[in-house]
Write an enzyme that holds these catalytic residues in place. Structure first.
Site, PDB file in Angstrom:
ATOM      1  CE  LYS A 174     -52.368  -3.120  -9.749  1.00  0.00           C
ATOM      2  NZ  LYS A 174     -53.297  -3.305  -8.669  1.00  0.00           N
ATOM      3  CD  GLU A 249     -40.865 -15.252 -14.128  1.00  0.00           C
ATOM      4  OE1 GLU A 249     -41.337 -16.406 -14.105  1.00  0.00           O
ATOM      5  OE2 GLU A 249     -39.961 -14.916 -14.923  1.00  0.00           O
ATOM      6  CB  CYS A 283     -47.315 -19.438  -9.014  1.00  0.00           C
ATOM      7  SG  CYS A 283     -45.800 -19.114  -8.105  1.00  0.00           S
ATOM      8  CD  GLU A 384     -52.443 -20.575 -12.237  1.00  0.00           C
ATOM      9  OE1 GLU A 384     -52.827 -19.524 -12.789  1.00  0.00           O
ATOM     10  OE2 GLU A 384     -51.402 -20.632 -11.560  1.00  0.00           O
TER      11      GLU A 384
END
Ligand code: NAP
Length: 485
Positions: A174, A249, A283, A384
């Site tokens: 997905k 992750e 990331c 973040e």
């Protein structure tokens, strides 16, 4: 406009509901780039059923035979590199150079895993008794689900798919709704490469429906997720009651430490690349620079020069070195964080503004931002920001730099710029991060090395990439054989 259907049991199928959705070019929202059949729970269940049915025959093939299909798919993708890079660039917004590199990386990942297919087996362990043998055997798990983000829409599915398939699992993938085209192009390449029907299924649809179904379905034996911490943490809870194997992750807030002895031109270049490359939507991007106070002001000026040098625009155009944010929502998030930083007492010394001159008006563009006077306790230093925003935090000695770098919930990638090998090695010992770089950008990974974070960047149990990627997708059996009789 490219039109895509879901790929289930070797066929391209419309959604049962008949619903579709479209994605616009983030560099020019007047262009509709892609249209998708909007999958839901029905499609997710059909994909899981197809993967389950295909598993016995796929598992019965040898890993070198599976590796040959990976090689064939790699060749097909290599042959389409320019075409795929253009779709990627138009849908996700990164520059065509960045998109081409990502497609090239995908080819290399499949080739690496194809080569590794000759080594996946087990090992012989010494037995306590004579005329006995003890060996291990690796086996696939069954149906595995892969849920991926939009920022590396082809390389990231590839680095999960390659070890999953070569180990003998069947897959339901997905992709993120923001950029699913590349996942469907992977399915097309594997179909042409001769992958049997049902071994790989790709369902496009919302995380709340398709993703949730994958996380809840008892047939799914393992789920590998990459994305934000909030979503990954939630999926982990869903999998825990069934003790389904899980690999999460997640995000990062990656520091680069600049010591007083560093070559500041070099340091600014490294941080500029790691902070503004791919529009900061990585990331492992550097979002905090922890700089010795003696050189912090000079470093900040040099970093501003790096930000100014970025040529922001439509990634399809020659000479553009920074594309737009992927969506209006991401752009707003970035700009909101700059306001939060200013409100908290930090100072955006360059950039951080919405760009709208000329054709930029039609895209989600901003100038790369350098934020000074940042304290580690501020939100801009702790949360973040998935965009081209770099905060400069001043520090005293090395011990303070390390303490600041580690004073964070995340632990994905971390870099240091110094000419002092003793400091560099102390740093590798003390930094809390899954990837450690010395005099290198915090982004950019070797596909042959294990990758994964620590702390809230990861579920901290399995690594991706390299040979270790196989561990997540296999279980080990120990076999005792007595031939003394
Ligand atoms: P996201 O919002 O967490 O989404 C990631 C994936 O999860 C998408 O496919 C999304 O589907 C799906 N999803 C959303 N809600 C779900 C739910 N309730 N159940 C199941 N699936 C669900 O992340 P993103 O915005 O795509 O990506 C950016 C994030 O990824 C950043 O935090 C970045 O640091 C992280 N990232 C980490 C790595 C790494 O290796 N550590 C690499 C790249 C990116 P929809 O798109 O349909 O919502």
């Amino acid at each position: 406009m490219k039109q895509y259907k879901n790929f289930i049991n070797g066929e391209w199928v419309s959604a049962v509901s008949g619903d579709t959705f479209t994605n616009l070019n983030p560099a020019d929202t007047r262009e509709t780039v892609t249209e998708y059949a909007l999958g839901g729970r029905t499609e997710a269940q059909a994909a899981i059923d197809a993967a389950q049915a295909a598993f016995p025959a796929w598992r019965a093939t040898t890993s070198p035979a599976r590796g040959k299909i990976l090689s064939a798919a790699a060749n097909i993708i290599a042959g389409r590199k320019d075409e795929l890079a253009e779709i990627l660039c138009r849908e996700e917004g990164k520059t065509k150079v960045e998109a081409g590199m990502e497609v090239g990386r995908t080819v290399d990942i499949f080739r690496f895993m194809a080569g590794l297919s000759y080594t996946i087996g087990g090992s012989v362990v010494p037995h306590d008794l004579p005329n006995n043998m003890l060996f291990t055997k690796r086996e696939p798990l069954g149906v595995v689900a892969l849920i991926t983000p939009w920022n590396f829409p082809i390389a990231l599915p590839a680095w999960k798919l390659a070890p999953a398939l070569v180990s003998g699992n069947t897959v339901v993938l997905k992709p993120a709704s923001q950029a699913p085209a590349m996942a469907l192009e992977l399915a097309r390449a594997f179909d042409e490469a001769g992958l049997p029907a049902g071994v790989l299924n790709v369902v496009v649809g919302s995380g709340k429906e398709v993703g949730d179904e994958l996380a809840n379905h008892a047939t799914v034996q393992a789920l590998s997720f990459t994305g934000s911490h909030g979503v990954g943490h939630g999926i982990y809870q869903q999998l825990a009651p069934r003790m389904t194997r899980a690999q999460m992750e997640m995000g990062g807030k990656n520091p680069t430490i600049v010591l007083a002895d560093a070559d500041l031109d070099f340091a600014a270049k490294i941080v500029g690349l790691a902070g503004f490359g791919q529009t900061g939507q990585v990331c492992t991007a550097t979002s905090r620079v922890i700089v010795n106070e003696k050189v912090a002001d000079e470093f900040t000026e040099k970093l501003v020069e790096q930000a100014k040098a970025r040529n922001v625009g439509n990634g399809m155009a020659d000479g553009v070195t920074m594309g737009p944010a992927v969506s209006a929502g991401e752009l707003k998030g970035n700009l909101d964080y700059i306001k939060i930083a200013n409100d908290e007492g930090a100072e955006c010394v360059w950039g951080g503004e919405r760009l709208s001159e000329g054709d930029l008006e039609h895209g989600h563009f901003m100038s790369p931002a350098v934020i000074a006077n940042v304290k580690n306790s501020m939100r801009i230093a702790q949360e973040e920001v998935f965009g081209p925003v770099v905060s400069v935090v001043k520090c005293g000695d090395f011990d303070e730099a390390i303490a600041l770098a580690n004073d964070i919930e995340y632990g994905l990638s971390a870099s240091i710029i110094t000419r002092d090998i003793t400091m560099a090695m102390r740093y590798t010992d003390q930094i809390e991060a899954g990837v450690v770089k010395i005099n290198q950008i915090s982004t950019g990974l070797a596909l042959q090395a294990p990758f994964g974070g620590v702390k809230n960047s990861s579920s901290n149990n399995f690594k991706e990439q390299g040979q270790t990627a196989i561990d997540f997708y296999t279980r080990v059996k120990s076999v005792y054989l007595d031939y003394s009789a």
